[in-house]
Design an enzyme around this catalytic site. Structure first.
Site, PDB file in Angstrom:
ATOM      1  N   GLU A 129       0.787  -1.227   0.000  1.00  0.00           N
ATOM      2  CA  GLU A 129       0.000   0.000   0.000  1.00  0.00           C
ATOM      3  C   GLU A 129       0.823   1.284   0.000  1.00  0.00           C
ATOM      4  O   GLU A 129       0.471   2.242   0.702  1.00  0.00           O
ATOM      5  CB  GLU A 129      -0.926  -0.023   1.213  1.00  0.00           C
ATOM      6  CG  GLU A 129      -0.232   0.051   2.592  1.00  0.00           C
ATOM      7  CD  GLU A 129       0.199  -1.291   3.175  1.00  0.00           C
ATOM      8  OE1 GLU A 129       0.414  -2.234   2.403  1.00  0.00           O
ATOM      9  OE2 GLU A 129       0.345  -1.376   4.411  1.00  0.00           O
TER      10      GLU A 129
ATOM     11  N   TYR B 290      -4.496 -10.646  10.011  1.00  0.00           N
ATOM     12  CA  TYR B 290      -5.462 -10.355   8.953  1.00  0.00           C
ATOM     13  C   TYR B 290      -6.838 -10.914   9.304  1.00  0.00           C
ATOM     14  O   TYR B 290      -7.821 -10.194   9.381  1.00  0.00           O
ATOM     15  CB  TYR B 290      -5.025 -10.993   7.628  1.00  0.00           C
ATOM     16  CG  TYR B 290      -3.812 -10.373   6.973  1.00  0.00           C
ATOM     17  CD1 TYR B 290      -2.535 -10.666   7.419  1.00  0.00           C
ATOM     18  CD2 TYR B 290      -3.949  -9.519   5.887  1.00  0.00           C
ATOM     19  CE1 TYR B 290      -1.417 -10.120   6.812  1.00  0.00           C
ATOM     20  CE2 TYR B 290      -2.830  -8.966   5.266  1.00  0.00           C
ATOM     21  CZ  TYR B 290      -1.573  -9.271   5.728  1.00  0.00           C
ATOM     22  OH  TYR B 290      -0.482  -8.719   5.115  1.00  0.00           O
TER      23      TYR B 290
ATOM     24  N   GLU C 103      -3.787  -4.616   9.548  1.00  0.00           N
ATOM     25  CA  GLU C 103      -4.293  -5.601   8.577  1.00  0.00           C
ATOM     26  C   GLU C 103      -5.724  -6.051   8.882  1.00  0.00           C
ATOM     27  O   GLU C 103      -6.511  -6.285   7.966  1.00  0.00           O
ATOM     28  CB  GLU C 103      -3.352  -6.806   8.490  1.00  0.00           C
ATOM     29  CG  GLU C 103      -1.961  -6.478   7.937  1.00  0.00           C
ATOM     30  CD  GLU C 103      -1.972  -5.890   6.524  1.00  0.00           C
ATOM     31  OE1 GLU C 103      -3.012  -5.956   5.830  1.00  0.00           O
ATOM     32  OE2 GLU C 103      -0.932  -5.340   6.126  1.00  0.00           O
TER      33      GLU C 103
ATOM     34  N   HIS D  10      -5.975   0.439   2.819  1.00  0.00           N
ATOM     35  CA  HIS D  10      -4.867   0.857   3.688  1.00  0.00           C
ATOM     36  C   HIS D  10      -4.637   2.374   3.645  1.00  0.00           C
ATOM     37  O   HIS D  10      -3.982   2.921   4.528  1.00  0.00           O
ATOM     38  CB  HIS D  10      -3.566   0.173   3.256  1.00  0.00           C
ATOM     39  CG  HIS D  10      -3.320  -1.166   3.876  1.00  0.00           C
ATOM     40  ND1 HIS D  10      -3.303  -1.378   5.239  1.00  0.00           N
ATOM     41  CD2 HIS D  10      -3.035  -2.368   3.317  1.00  0.00           C
ATOM     42  CE1 HIS D  10      -3.019  -2.657   5.482  1.00  0.00           C
ATOM     43  NE2 HIS D  10      -2.862  -3.286   4.327  1.00  0.00           N
TER      44      HIS D  10
ATOM     45  N   HIS E   6      -7.930  -4.020  -1.198  1.00  0.00           N
ATOM     46  CA  HIS E   6      -7.225  -4.120   0.080  1.00  0.00           C
ATOM     47  C   HIS E   6      -6.172  -3.000   0.217  1.00  0.00           C
ATOM     48  O   HIS E   6      -6.142  -2.279   1.216  1.00  0.00           O
ATOM     49  CB  HIS E   6      -6.570  -5.504   0.174  1.00  0.00           C
ATOM     50  CG  HIS E   6      -5.765  -5.730   1.409  1.00  0.00           C
ATOM     51  ND1 HIS E   6      -6.261  -6.382   2.506  1.00  0.00           N
ATOM     52  CD2 HIS E   6      -4.498  -5.379   1.740  1.00  0.00           C
ATOM     53  CE1 HIS E   6      -5.335  -6.428   3.455  1.00  0.00           C
ATOM     54  NE2 HIS E   6      -4.251  -5.825   3.004  1.00  0.00           N
ATOM     55  N   GLU E   7      -5.342  -2.855  -0.801  1.00  0.00           N
ATOM     56  CA  GLU E   7      -4.283  -1.832  -0.718  1.00  0.00           C
ATOM     57  C   GLU E   7      -4.892  -0.437  -0.668  1.00  0.00           C
ATOM     58  O   GLU E   7      -4.404   0.441   0.043  1.00  0.00           O
ATOM     59  CB  GLU E   7      -3.301  -1.972  -1.891  1.00  0.00           C
ATOM     60  CG  GLU E   7      -2.682  -3.358  -2.068  1.00  0.00           C
ATOM     61  CD  GLU E   7      -2.196  -4.025  -0.789  1.00  0.00           C
ATOM     62  OE1 GLU E   7      -1.838  -3.312   0.169  1.00  0.00           O
ATOM     63  OE2 GLU E   7      -2.196  -5.269  -0.738  1.00  0.00           O
TER      64      GLU E   7
ATOM     65  N   ASP F 234       9.576 -10.744   9.315  1.00  0.00           N
ATOM     66  CA  ASP F 234       9.389 -11.545   8.103  1.00  0.00           C
ATOM     67  C   ASP F 234       9.094 -12.998   8.449  1.00  0.00           C
ATOM     68  O   ASP F 234       8.477 -13.721   7.676  1.00  0.00           O
ATOM     69  CB  ASP F 234      10.639 -11.507   7.211  1.00  0.00           C
ATOM     70  CG  ASP F 234      10.819 -10.140   6.578  1.00  0.00           C
ATOM     71  OD1 ASP F 234       9.815  -9.406   6.454  1.00  0.00           O
ATOM     72  OD2 ASP F 234      11.969  -9.798   6.223  1.00  0.00           O
TER      73      ASP F 234
HETATM   74  N1  BES Z   1       1.116  -4.446   3.701  1.00  0.00           N
HETATM   75  C1  BES Z   1       0.822  -5.737   3.233  1.00  0.00           C
HETATM   76  C2  BES Z   1       2.032  -6.471   2.733  1.00  0.00           C
HETATM   77  C3  BES Z   1       3.124  -6.649   3.762  1.00  0.00           C
HETATM   78  C4  BES Z   1       2.848  -6.943   5.085  1.00  0.00           C
HETATM   79  C5  BES Z   1       4.432  -6.518   3.376  1.00  0.00           C
HETATM   80  C6  BES Z   1       3.876  -7.083   6.003  1.00  0.00           C
HETATM   81  C7  BES Z   1       5.446  -6.673   4.294  1.00  0.00           C
HETATM   82  C8  BES Z   1       5.178  -6.947   5.606  1.00  0.00           C
HETATM   83  C9  BES Z   1      -0.253  -5.701   2.150  1.00  0.00           C
HETATM   84  O1  BES Z   1      -1.233  -4.757   2.374  1.00  0.00           O
HETATM   85  C10 BES Z   1      -0.941  -7.028   2.119  1.00  0.00           C
HETATM   86  O2  BES Z   1      -1.509  -7.376   3.113  1.00  0.00           O
HETATM   87  N2  BES Z   1      -0.898  -7.726   1.001  1.00  0.00           N
HETATM   88  C11 BES Z   1      -1.546  -9.003   0.826  1.00  0.00           C
HETATM   89  C12 BES Z   1      -2.830  -8.801   0.049  1.00  0.00           C
HETATM   90  C13 BES Z   1      -4.075  -9.207   0.660  1.00  0.00           C
HETATM   91  C14 BES Z   1      -4.232  -9.751   1.991  1.00  0.00           C
HETATM   92  C15 BES Z   1      -5.311  -9.018  -0.147  1.00  0.00           C
HETATM   93  C16 BES Z   1      -0.624  -9.878  -0.008  1.00  0.00           C
HETATM   94  O3  BES Z   1       0.451  -9.425  -0.375  1.00  0.00           O
HETATM   95  O4  BES Z   1      -0.964 -11.019  -0.271  1.00  0.00           O
HETATM   96 ZN    ZN Z   2      -2.547  -5.329   4.015  1.00  0.00          ZN
END
Ligand code: BES
Ligand code: ZN
Length: 590
Positions: free
Chosen positions: A263, A375, A310, A291, A287-288, A367
């Protein structure tokens, strides 16, 4: 001294970096970014100021008049990186760090031309969440430390820079054959939202506030897939209140982007695996976009509070989907989410502290503990609050919440306090304490019924007893139907069953990555050889961890396929983003 964020060396009592001016040169020959960062403090400070860095080469630090400042840097910590301590002489509010990034900077991926769609130009992009901004800029790398910035990035003249910021004019660079791009971010952001990409990048307008950027080869497909973005933006404003970031543009990345979406404000990054050709995966864009409020306006204070980010965003994503595609779409998505949550919780163990909403993440690598819990458990909790308060009251609560905490980074305790003040009694009613601070899933979890989901899951569960989909019917299934069905099938199938599925439905040549990946996982678990070439190609083209991790896990677990997992990884490791590479290395380490 008070370090409030367990994932940062910064101590905001020493001084607060309120803005930055970056002047950076991108060198593709050495895979380094070199230049200066001028950090400006909110108020004059003196004494030590601690910054986060990772693998940065610090060349020198000077004050506004060009005098050298003393600095020292600690040994590298595997999770946190190194603390750069600058000694601020008697009251100063600005200083400049001359530095270079490392070719192995954890936020950056340097792509060879062969790894791009066009195949002719190199490409570079950043991915800073959760704690990788420190590998690109020396900073107070905590969401508690919001800052504004300006940036000038100089690159080879045939390339374009895009950044999560407002673009200014491009100009000839100081060195011949280079071009400089200027940007400004007037709204304050947490460091994890700092983002840019460099490559052969073009764009097309999709609405009054939105434009898609991507390589020329992918533009038409991307513009079609996400053409509904303006409708989403209007639906989101309906839920949350006005959009405060001026524009909502997005960048469709090369295949190696490790996430589904990120996002980054004003410029969301998206994986090209969303380009299914049927708009079936646009929920990631929703989703993004969501955010932009829950996250980019109201951020978690530290990774302990990540669920605030999330959980609320998944809730908002599904509200937007409901608004655009109806109640059944939302129920189906919620039910799929619930399945994913149970799988994640079971793999941690139902009583693991990682199944709490507020976590104690000190000493853990973000990570590594990344999972669906913040989520989907977060989503269920917000949905429960919504059900209990009633739609009207809850909608008002959400708008107030956003307004009240805009441009701040909050702890779970701050949220709880606000909830109690705005919706008195609700915490006790839903047993918020149990939801937030205890492991597992409370027994008052909202249930989302979906007849469609039940039909598909029952069909899949009857597989071992000979239950099969009616071929003509199943050919009409949506991508989501297939996803649900494949996920509910046994993880190992007899060869004849694999042959049947593949012959009837052509699964190995699927263009939809969700269907394809779910199929390849079953086939890998079943040792079904005719898919192995496709699997090897998929793992070479795609860097999205959502697909890499389960595929490598399955291949690595099978005696027959373990060698293949190692070979494929050896051949592609250099082509994965450092974060994805690290994730797979952990899988293969057992
Ligand atoms: N911000 C996150 C991605 C993220 C989280 C990167 C933690 C690094 C550390 C992003 O908004 C996200 O949640 N992406 C999901 C999409 C979804 C749940 C629809 C993804 O990448 O799968
Ligand atoms: Zn997210």
């Amino acid at each position: 001294m008070s370090r409030r964020d367990p994932h940062s060396f910064s101590d905001l009592d020493q001084g607060r970096v309120a803005s930055m001016d970056l002047d950076l040169n991108v060198n593709f020959a050495t895979s380094r970014i070199e230049g200066t960062a001028t950090l400006k403090l909110a108020a004059k400070a003196s004494g030590p100021l601690d910054l986060d860095t990772r693998d940065l080469e610090i060349k020198g630090v000077t004050d506004a008049a060009g005098n050298k400042l003393e600095w020292e840097i600690t040994e590298n910590d595997d999770i946190l990186g190194s603390c750069l301590r600058i000694n601020l002489n008697g009251g100063m509010d600005s200083f400049t760090i001359d530095y270079a990034t490392s070719p192995k900077a954890s936020a950056l991926q340097w792509l060879e031309p062969a790894q791009t769609d066009g195949g002719k130009h190199p490409y570079l992009f950043s991915q800073c969440q959760a704690i990788h901004a420190r590998s690109v800029i020396p900073c107070q790398d905590s969401p508690l430390a919001r800052f504004t910035f300006t940036a000038r990035m100089t690159v080879p003249e045939e390339l374009t820079v895009v950044m999560a910021a407002a673009p200014g004019k491009a100009a000839e660079g100081a060195q011949s054959g280079t071009r400089s791009f200027s940007f400004e971010m007037p709204q304050s952001i947490p460091p994890y939202l700092f983002a840019f990409a460099v490559g052969n990048i073009v764009s097309e307008d999709l609405g009054p506030r939105s434009r898609v950027y991507t390589e020329p080869e992918t533009l038409e497909k991307s513009a079609w897939e996400f053409a509904e973005v303006d409708k989403m933006l209007l639906a989101a404003e309906d839920v949350f209140g006005p959009y405060l970031w001026d524009r909502f543009d997005f960048l469709v990345m090369p295949g190696s982007f490790p996430y589904g979406g990120m996002e980054n404000p004003r410029l969301t990054f998206l994986t090209p695996t969303l380009l299914a050709g049927d708009r079936s995966l646009v929920n990631v864009l929703a989703h993004e976009l969501a955010h932009s409020w829950t996250g980019n306006l109201v951020t978690n204070a530290t990774m302990d509070d990540f669920w605030l980010n999330e959980g609320f965003t998944v809730w908002a994503e599904r509200r937007i989907l409901e608004n655009l595609y109806g109640k059944e779409a939302k129920s189906l998505a919620s039910a799929i989410g619930r399945n994913g949550l149970m799988e994640a919780m079971n793999s941690f163990g139902m009583d693991s502290p990682f199944t709490q909403l507020e976590t104690d993440s000190k000493g853990s690598d973000p990570d590594e503990f990344y999972s669906l819990v913040p989520y989907e458990k977060g989503y269920l909790f917000v949905a429960l609050l919504e059900q209990t308060a009633g739609q009207e009251k809850f909608d008002a609560f959400i708008k107030n919440y956003i307004k009240h905490f805009s441009f701040t980074s909050i702890t779970t305790a701050q949220f709880e306090e606000f909830l109690n003040a705005e919706l008195p009694g609700i915490s006790e009613q839903v047993r918020a304490d149990e939801w937030i601070h205890q492991a597992g899933l409370p027994d008052n979890t909202p249930v989302f019924e979906s007849e469609r989901l039940a039909m598909l899951e029952n069909l899949a569960k009857s597989w071992s007893d000979g239950g099969r989909p009616e071929v003509a019917e199943a050919k009409k299934w949506t991508a989501e139907d297939w996803q649900i069905f494949l996920q509910a099938l046994p993880r190992t199938l007899p060869e004849a069953d694999c042959v049947w599925l593949d012959e009837k439905f052509d699964l190995t040549s699927q263009g939809n990555c969700e269907i394809l990946c779910n199929w390849l996982i079953i086939a890998a678990g079943s040792g079904y050889e005719p898919t192995f070439d496709r699997t090897a190609r998929f793992l070479a083209e795609v860097g999205r961890m959502k697909y890499l991790k389960p595929l490598y896990t399955t291949l690595y677990a099978g005696e027959k396929t373990r060698g293949m997992a190692k070979e494929i990884f050896a051949a592609n490791a250099d082509g994965y983003h450092p974060i994805a590479r690290g994730g797979i290395e952990r899988i293969m380490a057992g």
